[in-house]
Scaffold this active site. Structure first.
Site, PDB file in Angstrom:
ATOM      1  N   HIS A  35      41.964  29.486  42.439  1.00  0.00           N
ATOM      2  CA  HIS A  35      41.042  28.132  42.508  1.00  0.00           C
ATOM      3  C   HIS A  35      42.289  27.080  42.440  1.00  0.00           C
ATOM      4  O   HIS A  35      43.135  27.108  42.805  1.00  0.00           O
ATOM      5  CB  HIS A  35      41.334  28.260  40.334  1.00  0.00           C
ATOM      6  CG  HIS A  35      40.286  29.161  39.742  1.00  0.00           C
ATOM      7  ND1 HIS A  35      40.364  30.021  39.042  1.00  0.00           N
ATOM      8  CD2 HIS A  35      38.836  28.454  39.678  1.00  0.00           C
ATOM      9  CE1 HIS A  35      39.315  30.547  38.950  1.00  0.00           C
ATOM     10  NE2 HIS A  35      38.090  29.134  38.399  1.00  0.00           N
ATOM     11  N   GLU A  65      27.815  30.579  40.198  1.00  0.00           N
ATOM     12  CA  GLU A  65      28.259  32.060  39.022  1.00  0.00           C
ATOM     13  C   GLU A  65      27.442  31.570  38.531  1.00  0.00           C
ATOM     14  O   GLU A  65      28.071  30.980  37.448  1.00  0.00           O
ATOM     15  CB  GLU A  65      29.982  31.849  39.093  1.00  0.00           C
ATOM     16  CG  GLU A  65      30.045  33.102  38.750  1.00  0.00           C
ATOM     17  CD  GLU A  65      31.666  33.492  37.716  1.00  0.00           C
ATOM     18  OE1 GLU A  65      32.178  33.777  36.929  1.00  0.00           O
ATOM     19  OE2 GLU A  65      32.040  32.988  39.699  1.00  0.00           O
ATOM     20  N   GLU A 114      28.620  38.174  38.071  1.00  0.00           N
ATOM     21  CA  GLU A 114      30.019  38.914  37.289  1.00  0.00           C
ATOM     22  C   GLU A 114      28.901  39.697  36.494  1.00  0.00           C
ATOM     23  O   GLU A 114      28.249  38.647  35.616  1.00  0.00           O
ATOM     24  CB  GLU A 114      30.493  37.418  36.861  1.00  0.00           C
ATOM     25  CG  GLU A 114      31.872  38.440  36.263  1.00  0.00           C
ATOM     26  CD  GLU A 114      32.504  37.644  35.248  1.00  0.00           C
ATOM     27  OE1 GLU A 114      33.099  37.293  34.349  1.00  0.00           O
ATOM     28  OE2 GLU A 114      33.127  36.294  35.942  1.00  0.00           O
ATOM     29  N   ASP A 163      31.746  39.441  41.600  1.00  0.00           N
ATOM     30  CA  ASP A 163      32.987  39.674  40.995  1.00  0.00           C
ATOM     31  C   ASP A 163      32.830  40.824  39.488  1.00  0.00           C
ATOM     32  O   ASP A 163      31.990  41.142  38.552  1.00  0.00           O
ATOM     33  CB  ASP A 163      33.650  39.040  40.013  1.00  0.00           C
ATOM     34  CG  ASP A 163      33.639  37.346  40.089  1.00  0.00           C
ATOM     35  OD1 ASP A 163      33.878  37.712  41.077  1.00  0.00           O
ATOM     36  OD2 ASP A 163      33.835  36.225  38.895  1.00  0.00           O
ATOM     37  N   ASP A 221      34.022  36.823  26.759  1.00  0.00           N
ATOM     38  CA  ASP A 221      33.994  37.419  27.840  1.00  0.00           C
ATOM     39  C   ASP A 221      35.111  36.921  28.270  1.00  0.00           C
ATOM     40  O   ASP A 221      36.880  37.251  28.222  1.00  0.00           O
ATOM     41  CB  ASP A 221      34.012  35.789  28.774  1.00  0.00           C
ATOM     42  CG  ASP A 221      34.092  36.371  29.947  1.00  0.00           C
ATOM     43  OD1 ASP A 221      33.234  37.284  30.712  1.00  0.00           O
ATOM     44  OD2 ASP A 221      33.492  35.379  31.529  1.00  0.00           O
ATOM     45  N   ASP A 251      36.359  39.864  30.314  1.00  0.00           N
ATOM     46  CA  ASP A 251      37.331  40.378  32.179  1.00  0.00           C
ATOM     47  C   ASP A 251      38.623  40.765  32.050  1.00  0.00           C
ATOM     48  O   ASP A 251      39.145  41.283  33.161  1.00  0.00           O
ATOM     49  CB  ASP A 251      38.422  38.675  32.473  1.00  0.00           C
ATOM     50  CG  ASP A 251      37.035  37.848  32.544  1.00  0.00           C
ATOM     51  OD1 ASP A 251      36.001  37.996  32.823  1.00  0.00           O
ATOM     52  OD2 ASP A 251      37.509  36.518  32.628  1.00  0.00           O
TER      53      ASP A 251
END
Length: 453
Positions: A117, A248, A284, A312, A323, A325
C-alpha cells in the site's frame, strides 16, 4: 545481533552496507527429509511440474504491510515486537530502513515479488504534496535496490481506509472532496506502481460499504464507486500502465457490509457497469470463508468466468469470525487451490501474495522466514499433489462420467440450443422415469485424499 541502519538525513538516500538479517543465510531447497526450519522441503524453484517451473506456477510475493509494518498490535493490546528496521516513528529514515529490509528479505528468501500500500512504504505528510514527495523518495530508493535483481512489485495499491478522512469511504464517500482526494491518491499510487515495474494494481474497498442503511443512499454510492473505477481505468490507459486492475472481494470488516461482498457479487457489479473487460479479481481465502464460501468455490467461480487475476494466500481460524490473516499451511486446501490454478493454465501476471502475518506471540526475526517458508512449502506440496491428480486422471474421469449423458444427441441439442421445451417434453414422454445413479462423493473424496501428502 541484527544491525540497524543509521541515516543522517531523512531526505537523503545513502548507501547502506549492513544487514538486517545477518544470522539468516539464503534459503535453499534441501528436500522432504530436511529438519532445517530455514530450508525448503518441497519448494524447488527451478524444478519443472507439468512443463512449467515451480517458481512460474507459484509466483510468490511478500506483503510489505504485514512483514515490515506488523508489530503485533490488536484491538485489545499494544505492540509486542519492535523490528530492527523500525524505531517506532513514521519518519522517512524508518521508511528507508523498512525498504532495505524488504529487499534483503526477498533476496534471502528467493522471492521475486512484493506487494504494498502506498502509505505502508512512505509516511503521510501534512499536505498531499508533501505526502507525494515522501512517496517519491522511498520509491527512488526501491528503484535503486531493484537494479541488478529480478525483483519488482506483484502489485501496488492505495490505502483508502486507515486515515480518518476515509471514515465514510473513498469512492463511496458522501463528500465530493473526499472522492477527489481518493482519486488523487490512486493516481499517484498507480504511477509509482508503474514506475517500479508493478504487474498489477489492486482495489480493496475496506470502507466502501455501510454500517446502516438508514443514512445511506446505496444507489448513489454504487454509481459513484463504478465511476471511480471507470476513471481509474481511463487513467491506467493514459499512463501507459500495462498491468491488470484487480478488485479484491470481502464481505465485511471494517464495514458491516462491503459492496464487493464475494466473487459473484463483484462480477455482477462489474458487468452492470460495463467494467468486466477492464478488471479481474484478487481472491483471498480468508475473505472467501468470511463470505460463507470455501476458498475453492471463489477461485472456481472466478476461473470459469475468466476473472481469476491473482491470489492472496492466507487462511482464517474456524473458531473466529474475523479476518485473522494466518499463513496457509493446510495441505489439502493448497491442493484444491492448485487444481484450480492448473485448470487456469497458471496465474501470471498475478501471483501468490502472502497477505498473512505472524501471530502476536511470535516475536523473533527468524519467525518471519519460518512463516514464509512454511507457506511456500505448503503451496509447493499442493502443486505437486494437484499435478499427480491431473496426471492420474481418475478424479476427472469420475466427473466426466457423471455428466456423460450430455454427450448424447439430446444433450448436444440442449447445449447448442436447437430444441426447446416442446421437444424436451416429448423426449420425457418417450422415456421411462429413471432413478439417477450415485454421485460417488465418497469415492471422489477417497481419490482426492489419496494424493494429499
Amino acid at each position: 545481533m541484527t544491525c540497524r541502519a543509521n541515516l543522517e538525513n531523512d531526505r537523503i538516500i545513502q548507501e547502506w552496507k549492513g544487514e538486517f538479517f545477518p544470522n539468516i543465510s539464503y534459503i535453499r531447497y534441501e528436500g522432504p527429509t530436511s529438519r532445517n526450519p530455514l530450508a525448503f522441503k518441497w519448494y524447488n524453484a527451478e524444478e519443472e511440474i507439468l512443463g512449467k517451473k515451480m517458481k512460474d506456477w507459484l509466483r510468490f510475493s511478500v506483503a510489505f504491510w504485514h512483514t515490515f509494518r506488523g508489530d503485533g498490535t490488536d484491538i485489545f493490546g499494544s505492540p509486542t515486537k519492535r523490528w530492527p528496521w523500525d524505531d517506532g516513528t513514521d519518519s522517512l529514515t524508518t521508511a528507508f530502513n523498512r525498504m532495505r529490509a524488504n529487499f534483503e528479505f526477498l533476496q534471502k528468501l528467493g522471492v521475486s515479488f512484493w506487494c504494498f500500500h502506498d502509505r505502508d512504504i512512505a509516511p503521510e505528510g501534512k499536505t498531499l504534496k508533501e505526502t507525494n514527495a515522501n512517496l517519491d523518495a522511498v520509491v527512488a530508493l526501491a528503484k535503486r535496490l531493484q537494479e541488478g535483481t529480478n525483483i519488482n512489485p506483484l502489485w501496488g495499491t492505495a490505502q483508502l481506509f486507515k486515515h480518518q478522512r476515509y471514515m465514510h469511504g473513498a469512492a463511496t464517500s458522501p463528500y465530493v472532496n473526499i472522492f477527489a482526494y481518493g482519486a488523487a491518491q490512486v493516481k499517484k499510487a498507480m504511477e509509482v506502481t508503474h514506475e517500479l515495474g508493478g504487474q498489477n494494481f489492486v482495489f480493496w474497498g475496506g470502507r466502501e460499504g455501510y454500517q446502516t442503511l438508514l443514512n445511506t443512499d446505496m444507489k448513489k454510492e454504487l454509481e459513484n464507486m463504478a465511476q471511480f473505477l471507470k476513471l481509474a481505468s481511463m487513467y491506467k490507459k493514459k499512463l501507459g500502465f500495462q498491468g491488470t486492475l484487480l478488485l479484491e472481494p470481502k464481505p465485511q470488516e471494517p464495514t458491516k457490509h462491503q459492496y464487493d461482498w464475494d466473487v459473484a457479487t463483484t462480477m455482477g457489479f462489474l458487468e452492470k457497469h460495463g467494467l468486466s473487460d477492464q478488471f479481474k479479481l484478487n481472491i483471498e481465502c480468508n475473505h472467501a470463508t468470511l463470505a460463507g464460501h470455501s476458498c475453492t468455490h471463489e477461485l472456481e467461480m472466478a476461473r470459469i468466468h475468466g476473472m481469476f487475476g491473482s491470489f492472496d494466500a492466507n487462511t482464517g481460524d474456524a473458531q473466529t469470525g474475523w479476518d485473522t490473516d494466518q499463513f496457509l499451511v493446510d495441505i489439502a486446501e493448497a491442493t484444491l487451490i492448485m487444481l484450480t490454478v492448473i485448470k487456469n493454465g497458471g496465474i501470471s501476471p498475478g501471483g501468490f501474495n502472502f497477505d498473512a502475518k505472524l501471530r502476536r506471540e511470535s516475536v523473533d526475526v527468524e519467525d518471519l522466514f519460518i512463516a514464509h517458508i512454511a507457506g511456500m512449502d505448503t503451496m509447493a506440496r499442493g502443486l505437486r499433489n494437484a499435478a499427480r491428480i491431473v496426471q492420474d486422471g481418475a478424479l476427472q474421469s469420475l466427473v466426466d462420467r457423471r455428466y456423460s449423458s450430455f454427450d448424447s444427441p439430446l444433450g448436444k441439442a440442449i447445449k447448442d440450443g436447437s430444441i426447446g421445451f416442446e421437444e424436451l417434453e416429448q423426449a420425457a414422454l418417450n422415456s421411462e422415469d429413471q432413478v439417477p445413479p450415485s454421485g460417488k462423493q465418497e469415492l471422489a473424496e477417497m481419490i482426492f485424499y489419496s494424493f494429499v501428502q
